[in-house]
Every structure is written in C-alpha cells, then in structure tokens.
Design a protein around this motif. Structure first.
Motif, PDB file in Angstrom:
ATOM      1  N   ALA A 210      -3.552   8.811  48.490  1.00 59.49           N
ATOM      2  CA  ALA A 210      -3.357   7.399  48.834  1.00 59.49           C
ATOM      3  C   ALA A 210      -2.284   6.772  47.952  1.00 59.49           C
ATOM      4  O   ALA A 210      -2.275   6.967  46.729  1.00 59.49           O
ATOM      5  CB  ALA A 210      -4.668   6.633  48.690  1.00 59.49           C
ATOM      6  N   LEU A 211      -1.389   6.012  48.571  1.00 59.50           N
ATOM      7  CA  LEU A 211      -0.366   5.308  47.804  1.00 59.50           C
ATOM      8  C   LEU A 211      -0.979   4.199  46.966  1.00 59.50           C
ATOM      9  O   LEU A 211      -0.532   3.938  45.845  1.00 59.50           O
ATOM     10  CB  LEU A 211       0.670   4.718  48.775  1.00 59.50           C
ATOM     11  CG  LEU A 211       1.797   3.887  48.158  1.00 59.50           C
ATOM     12  CD1 LEU A 211       2.655   4.748  47.245  1.00 59.50           C
ATOM     13  CD2 LEU A 211       2.642   3.237  49.250  1.00 59.50           C
ATOM     14  N   MET A 212      -2.020   3.549  47.503  1.00 58.32           N
ATOM     15  CA  MET A 212      -2.629   2.399  46.836  1.00 58.32           C
ATOM     16  C   MET A 212      -4.153   2.553  46.804  1.00 58.32           C
ATOM     17  O   MET A 212      -4.732   3.212  47.656  1.00 58.32           O
ATOM     18  CB  MET A 212      -2.259   1.113  47.578  1.00 58.32           C
ATOM     19  CG  MET A 212      -0.786   0.794  47.566  1.00 58.32           C
ATOM     20  SD  MET A 212      -0.328  -0.537  48.727  1.00 58.32           S
ATOM     21  CE  MET A 212      -0.190   0.369  50.269  1.00 58.32           C
ATOM     22  N   ARG A 213      -4.778   1.928  45.796  1.00 59.30           N
ATOM     23  CA  ARG A 213      -6.240   1.865  45.708  1.00 59.30           C
ATOM     24  C   ARG A 213      -6.628   0.391  45.689  1.00 59.30           C
ATOM     25  O   ARG A 213      -6.602  -0.267  44.645  1.00 59.30           O
ATOM     26  CB  ARG A 213      -6.745   2.596  44.459  1.00 59.30           C
ATOM     27  CG  ARG A 213      -6.594   4.094  44.516  1.00 59.30           C
ATOM     28  CD  ARG A 213      -7.321   4.777  43.385  1.00 59.30           C
ATOM     29  NE  ARG A 213      -8.740   4.425  43.354  1.00 59.30           N
ATOM     30  CZ  ARG A 213      -9.614   4.963  42.503  1.00 59.30           C
ATOM     31  NH1 ARG A 213      -9.215   5.846  41.624  1.00 59.30           N
ATOM     32  NH2 ARG A 213     -10.874   4.591  42.526  1.00 59.30           N
ATOM     33  N   HIS A 214      -6.969  -0.103  46.879  1.00 61.18           N
ATOM     34  CA  HIS A 214      -7.221  -1.532  47.036  1.00 61.18           C
ATOM     35  C   HIS A 214      -8.380  -2.006  46.161  1.00 61.18           C
ATOM     36  O   HIS A 214      -8.375  -3.137  45.663  1.00 61.18           O
ATOM     37  CB  HIS A 214      -7.500  -1.826  48.508  1.00 61.18           C
ATOM     38  CG  HIS A 214      -7.653  -3.279  48.830  1.00 61.18           C
ATOM     39  ND1 HIS A 214      -6.670  -4.204  48.550  1.00 61.18           N
ATOM     40  CD2 HIS A 214      -8.675  -3.968  49.397  1.00 61.18           C
ATOM     41  CE1 HIS A 214      -7.087  -5.402  48.929  1.00 61.18           C
ATOM     42  NE2 HIS A 214      -8.285  -5.287  49.440  1.00 61.18           N
ATOM     43  N   ASP A 215      -9.381  -1.132  45.944  1.00 59.76           N
ATOM     44  CA  ASP A 215     -10.540  -1.535  45.145  1.00 59.76           C
ATOM     45  C   ASP A 215     -10.136  -1.882  43.717  1.00 59.76           C
ATOM     46  O   ASP A 215     -10.625  -2.861  43.136  1.00 59.76           O
ATOM     47  CB  ASP A 215     -11.607  -0.435  45.159  1.00 59.76           C
ATOM     48  CG  ASP A 215     -11.083   0.909  44.655  1.00 59.76           C
ATOM     49  OD1 ASP A 215      -9.870   1.186  44.807  1.00 59.76           O
ATOM     50  OD2 ASP A 215     -11.888   1.691  44.118  1.00 59.76           O
ATOM     51  N   LEU A 216      -9.210  -1.117  43.137  1.00 63.11           N
ATOM     52  CA  LEU A 216      -8.813  -1.363  41.755  1.00 63.11           C
ATOM     53  C   LEU A 216      -7.946  -2.613  41.627  1.00 63.11           C
ATOM     54  O   LEU A 216      -8.153  -3.422  40.721  1.00 63.11           O
ATOM     55  CB  LEU A 216      -8.055  -0.155  41.201  1.00 63.11           C
ATOM     56  CG  LEU A 216      -8.868   1.123  40.986  1.00 63.11           C
ATOM     57  CD1 LEU A 216      -8.003   2.211  40.361  1.00 63.11           C
ATOM     58  CD2 LEU A 216     -10.084   0.864  40.108  1.00 63.11           C
ATOM     59  N   SER A 217      -6.975  -2.787  42.521  1.00 62.31           N
ATOM     60  CA  SER A 217      -6.116  -3.968  42.406  1.00 62.31           C
ATOM     61  C   SER A 217      -6.905  -5.247  42.686  1.00 62.31           C
ATOM     62  O   SER A 217      -6.702  -6.277  42.025  1.00 62.31           O
ATOM     63  CB  SER A 217      -4.913  -3.863  43.354  1.00 62.31           C
ATOM     64  OG  SER A 217      -5.315  -3.659  44.681  1.00 62.31           O
ATOM     65  N   THR A 218      -7.845  -5.191  43.632  1.00 60.65           N
ATOM     66  CA  THR A 218      -8.690  -6.355  43.920  1.00 60.65           C
ATOM     67  C   THR A 218      -9.553  -6.705  42.715  1.00 60.65           C
ATOM     68  O   THR A 218      -9.700  -7.888  42.353  1.00 60.65           O
ATOM     69  CB  THR A 218      -9.586  -6.077  45.143  1.00 60.65           C
ATOM     70  OG1 THR A 218      -8.751  -5.848  46.284  1.00 60.65           O
ATOM     71  CG2 THR A 218     -10.507  -7.260  45.428  1.00 60.65           C
ATOM     72  N   GLU A 219     -10.114  -5.689  42.062  1.00 58.11           N
ATOM     73  CA  GLU A 219     -10.953  -5.932  40.886  1.00 58.11           C
ATOM     74  C   GLU A 219     -10.127  -6.495  39.740  1.00 58.11           C
ATOM     75  O   GLU A 219     -10.572  -7.402  39.024  1.00 58.11           O
ATOM     76  CB  GLU A 219     -11.647  -4.636  40.456  1.00 58.11           C
ATOM     77  CG  GLU A 219     -12.544  -4.775  39.241  1.00 58.11           C
ATOM     78  CD  GLU A 219     -13.675  -5.767  39.436  1.00 58.11           C
ATOM     79  OE1 GLU A 219     -14.193  -6.279  38.434  1.00 58.11           O
ATOM     80  OE2 GLU A 219     -14.050  -6.044  40.599  1.00 58.11           O
ATOM     81  N   ALA A 220      -8.905  -5.994  39.560  1.00 56.23           N
ATOM     82  CA  ALA A 220      -8.050  -6.514  38.488  1.00 56.23           C
ATOM     83  C   ALA A 220      -7.728  -7.988  38.716  1.00 56.23           C
ATOM     84  O   ALA A 220      -7.738  -8.787  37.770  1.00 56.23           O
ATOM     85  CB  ALA A 220      -6.763  -5.692  38.412  1.00 56.23           C
ATOM     86  N   ILE A 221      -7.453  -8.362  39.955  1.00 58.75           N
ATOM     87  CA  ILE A 221      -7.172  -9.765  40.264  1.00 58.75           C
ATOM     88  C   ILE A 221      -8.414 -10.623  40.009  1.00 58.75           C
ATOM     89  O   ILE A 221      -8.317 -11.737  39.468  1.00 58.75           O
ATOM     90  CB  ILE A 221      -6.677  -9.902  41.716  1.00 58.75           C
ATOM     91  CG1 ILE A 221      -5.260  -9.327  41.832  1.00 58.75           C
ATOM     92  CG2 ILE A 221      -6.698 -11.363  42.173  1.00 58.75           C
ATOM     93  CD1 ILE A 221      -4.744  -9.218  43.246  1.00 58.75           C
ATOM     94  N   ARG A 222      -9.595 -10.120  40.380  1.00 55.91           N
ATOM     95  CA  ARG A 222     -10.828 -10.866  40.117  1.00 55.91           C
ATOM     96  C   ARG A 222     -11.019 -11.081  38.620  1.00 55.91           C
ATOM     97  O   ARG A 222     -11.366 -12.187  38.169  1.00 55.91           O
ATOM     98  CB  ARG A 222     -12.032 -10.122  40.700  1.00 55.91           C
ATOM     99  CG  ARG A 222     -13.313 -10.953  40.738  1.00 55.91           C
ATOM    100  CD  ARG A 222     -14.507 -10.111  41.162  1.00 55.91           C
ATOM    101  NE  ARG A 222     -14.894  -9.195  40.107  1.00 55.91           N
ATOM    102  CZ  ARG A 222     -15.676  -9.531  39.084  1.00 55.91           C
ATOM    103  NH1 ARG A 222     -16.145 -10.768  38.988  1.00 55.91           N
ATOM    104  NH2 ARG A 222     -15.979  -8.660  38.158  1.00 55.91           N
ATOM    105  N   LEU A 223     -10.772 -10.041  37.827  1.00 57.92           N
ATOM    106  CA  LEU A 223     -10.889 -10.169  36.375  1.00 57.92           C
ATOM    107  C   LEU A 223      -9.844 -11.151  35.841  1.00 57.92           C
ATOM    108  O   LEU A 223     -10.126 -11.923  34.927  1.00 57.92           O
ATOM    109  CB  LEU A 223     -10.727  -8.800  35.712  1.00 57.92           C
ATOM    110  CG  LEU A 223     -11.867  -7.804  35.929  1.00 57.92           C
ATOM    111  CD1 LEU A 223     -11.477  -6.429  35.412  1.00 57.92           C
ATOM    112  CD2 LEU A 223     -13.151  -8.282  35.264  1.00 57.92           C
ATOM    113  N   GLY A 224      -8.645 -11.121  36.428  1.00 56.33           N
ATOM    114  CA  GLY A 224      -7.619 -12.072  36.008  1.00 56.33           C
ATOM    115  C   GLY A 224      -8.041 -13.513  36.242  1.00 56.33           C
ATOM    116  O   GLY A 224      -7.771 -14.390  35.413  1.00 56.33           O
ATOM    117  N   ARG A 225      -8.712 -13.757  37.355  1.00 52.38           N
ATOM    118  CA  ARG A 225      -9.201 -15.116  37.626  1.00 52.38           C
ATOM    119  C   ARG A 225     -10.259 -15.526  36.594  1.00 52.38           C
ATOM    120  O   ARG A 225     -10.275 -16.674  36.121  1.00 52.38           O
ATOM    121  CB  ARG A 225      -9.780 -15.191  39.033  1.00 52.38           C
ATOM    122  CG  ARG A 225      -8.754 -14.994  40.142  1.00 52.38           C
ATOM    123  CD  ARG A 225      -9.383 -15.326  41.497  1.00 52.38           C
ATOM    124  NE  ARG A 225      -8.540 -14.910  42.595  1.00 52.38           N
ATOM    125  CZ  ARG A 225      -7.465 -15.568  43.022  1.00 52.38           C
ATOM    126  NH1 ARG A 225      -7.104 -16.670  42.398  1.00 52.38           N
ATOM    127  NH2 ARG A 225      -6.760 -15.117  44.049  1.00 52.38           N
TER     128      ARG A 225
END
Length: 417
Positions: A210-225
């Motif tokens: 997979a080029l991208m792992r949506h679960d990880l980027s989504t979680e990082a954004i949630r943590l950023g918030r």
C-alpha cells in the motif's frame, strides 16, 4: 446463529481490531500500569469477543466492552497469581481501583488515553531512537519487523531497544499521564516529532504493497488536534496544518489501481477543500507568532502548493525562499534536497542538478532513494539519458515501497533508447 451471521460478526471483530485495538491497548496500559500485561489483556479481550459475540451479538460500545473484559481478565490472572505468592500493596490497591464501574471507561477518558501513552513513550528519560520505536510499536501497532525495515535496523536490535525502553518506564516509575501544563513545552518537541513520523508512515508507507496507511495518518491528525487543545503552541499549530494540507491530497496521489501520481500530475479537483481551508487558517495562526519554527515553515510551503490553481501556476520563488528559511531553522540533507528541487523548478533543471550532485557527493543521502530519483528526473529533463537511466536504477535498488518501485520502473521504460 447461522454460519453467515457468525462469519459477519467475526468480520466485524476483525474490523474493530484494526480500528480500535491500539486505543483499547492505551487504556489498558493506564489501568494496568504495564505494557506487557496490557498486551496480554488486549488479546484475551479479543479472544473473548470471538467466543461470545457470535452467540450474544456485538455490544453497543465495543471499545468499552473490550477494555472492561481485558481489564477483568488481567485482574483474574493477578488473583490466581496471588494464591501462590503475596501481592505487593500497590498491586492490591490497583486491583481495588480497577473494580470500578466499567461505565466510567466511556467518553473523553478513553479518547485521551493514546495521548497519555504517547507522552509516556516520549519521556525525556528515553533516548530519541527509543521514543520513536516505542511509539510506533505501542501507540501505532506497527510490528517490530516493520519498524526495523523503516529504520534500516536489524529486527533483533530494534526489539531489544523496545524492551529496554519498557524496562526504563517500569523501573523509573514513569507515569502514564499528560504532563502538567508547565511541563508541556519541554516535552512537546519530542511528541511533535513522533506524531509527524507516524503521519509520514501513514501518508507514504516506507515499504509494502500500500502506498498509504490511512489509519496512521488519521490517528496522527487526531493526536495533533488533541495537542493544540492542550497547548496551542505555534509549532503544534504548524504541524497540524502541515498534516492537513498533505492529507488533503490523498485522493489524488494514486490511481484507482494504486499507482503513484506525482504532485504536478494530480487532479486538483480531488483535493479536499475543507482540509485545505482548515490548514491555511492554522498556517496563518502559526506564522502570526513571533517564533516561526520548522513545522510552521513546512506548512507554509504546503500552503503555497495548496493555493496554486495548477502546477504551472505554483509560486516556486516563494517556495525556494521558504526552504532557505527552513535550512536556517533546521538544516538537514533532506531539506537541502527539497530546496534543490525547488531551485530546479524556479531556475531550470541544470541549476537544480548542480545542487543535487553536491548533496550526493557529501554522502549523507547516498542510500536515500528519493535523492537518486530526483537526480534521474533532472537528467531526464536535460536529455542526459544514460545518466538518468543509471540514477533511476540506483533509486530502484534502494526503494522499499512497491508503488514507488513501479513508478521508477515506468520511468525507466519511458526513457528513449
């Protein structure tokens, strides 16, 4: 229950495991005070779900059910142990505390547990390498082998690093909590760095199909918030802006077949305008402060790309200037490479190639496939086909990600004989 329904529930459990297991784990770490005990409790809870849910159905709040079940199974295990040896006083107190009403597991407490865990994994008592490895393993659920490949490290070496980090947390009695507000600024840099690494692994996986792992980027954004709610620091604002602006391009970064599409070839109508608007607003807030750090500068670069109506209309002069500021704020070979690419877009491929060759001659990026891919592209644009072919082949030998490898193979095939 019919076989089809039972299979459907097992599929639901697998989906819940993918989406919720690290949140459940983070809460179990807080409740049980031990990484290994929490990991065992997590797997016990999902085993119980596989046994019970096909018979009784999926509970209304699966995450709270899993936390409660895992906790009580851990408590039962400690009780059985207590029959053979005396429990320390603090463990006995933990048992009593953990018999609280499981309804208290719902809500904001559960949501904040991963943030607590990431601050624990990024405690200054741990080395920077250990902070990153432990966070990727325990907060994000990457396997030891996956992290080792991303770090270009042997798996046994990486595993020992994680074991030592866990032991340090246990022996130093590092608390599972978000630091007090007065201590947050000191701890923030390490957390921001790790959150960005998590996002990068989700936005552009370092290896695999997979080029991208949506679960990880989504979680990082949630943590950023969550971080900017705790401390609206300019760099925290800049990091969230940077992640949102990159994430806004997700739908345009690959074809329906999973093939990589470069920025200048992307269909910009697919970019997420809500994420761009939020990102631009955060960039403005970050740049309005007296201190403009590396994340805010990178977000400003992403904002220039986001505001350009087309690739041809991109303000490369502004991007080059921002990279020069970034080189002063946080010099690194990768930033030098990005600056060289921006110079090539502003002044032509010959000017960029001169800078890229200097960077590669220094040796710091000798094993970085994107440096060789950048050189190959500049040589291709200059008609230096033999050099382009050699550089593409070098990049291909170093690339670990399947979509990137296919992209490089296509570029090789497209070169004239």
């Amino acid at each position: 229950m019919s076989g089809d329904l039972a299979d459907g529930i097992r599929g639901t459990i697998e989906a819940i495991y993918r989406q919720e297991s690290r949140r459940v784990f983070a809460t179990l770490v807080r409740l049980l005070g031990d990484f290994d005990l929490a990991e065992e409790a997590l797997h016990d809870a999902f085993r119980a779900a596989l046994e019970q849910w096909p018979r009784v159905g999926v509970p209304a709040n699966p995450r709270a059910w899993l936390v409660s079940t895992g906790r009580f199974k851990a408590i039962d295990g400690m009780r059985r142990l207590s029959r053979f040896e005396a429990l320390p006083d603090e463990v006995a107190e933990q048992l009593a505390d953990d018999l609280a009403d499981p309804a208290g597991l719902d809500g904001e407490t559960l949501e904040d547990d991963r943030l607590r865990l990431i601050f624990t994994c990024c405690h200054p008592a741990l080395s920077p390498d250990a902070q990153v490895a432990l966070t990727l393993r325990e907060v994000c659920g990457l396997t030891t082998e996956e992290i080792a490949r991303a770090f270009l490290t042997a798996a046994p070496t990486l595993a020992q690093r994680i074991v030592r980090a866990k032991a340090k947390i246990r022996d130093a009695r590092i608390p599972y909590q978000v630091p007090a507000r007065e201590d947050l600024p000191v701890r923030l840099d390490a957390v921001l760095r790790v959150v960005y690494l998590v996002f990068n692994e989700g936005y552009s996986a370092s290896f695999g199909n997979a080029l991208m792992r949506h679960d990880l980027s989504t979680e990082a954004i949630r943590l950023g918030r969550l971080l900017i709610e705790l401390l609206p620091d300019p760099e925290a604002l800049g990091l969230l802006a940077l992640m949102l602006l990159h994430e806004s391009r997700r739908s345009a970064r690959s074809s329906p077949e999973g093939e990589l599409i470069l920025l200048d070839e992307q269909d910009r109508t697919l970019w997420n305008r809500d994420q761009i608007a939020e990102g631009l607003s955060l960039v403005s807030r970050a740049l309005a402060s007296r201190y403009v750090g590396p994340y805010a500068l990178q977000a400003a670069i992403a904002a220039v790309h986001a505001e350009a109506p087309s690739a041809a209309a991109t303000d490369w002069a502004q991007i080059t200037g921002l990279y020069e500021l970034l080189l002063r704020a946080e010099p690194s070979p990768v930033v030098e490479l990005n600056h060289a690419v921006a110079v090539a877009m502003r002044d032509g491929p010959a000017a960029g190639l001169m800078l890229v060759d200097t960077i590669l001659a220094d040796g710091a990026l000798a094993d970085y496939h994107l440096a060789h891919a950048a050189r190959a592209d500049l040589c291709r644009r200059l008609g230096r086909t033999a050099e382009a072919r050699a550089a593409y082949q070098h990049a291909l030998a170093l690339a670990k990600q399947d979509a990137e490898r296919r992209f490089l193979e296509r570029r090789l095939r497209e070169l004239p004989d």
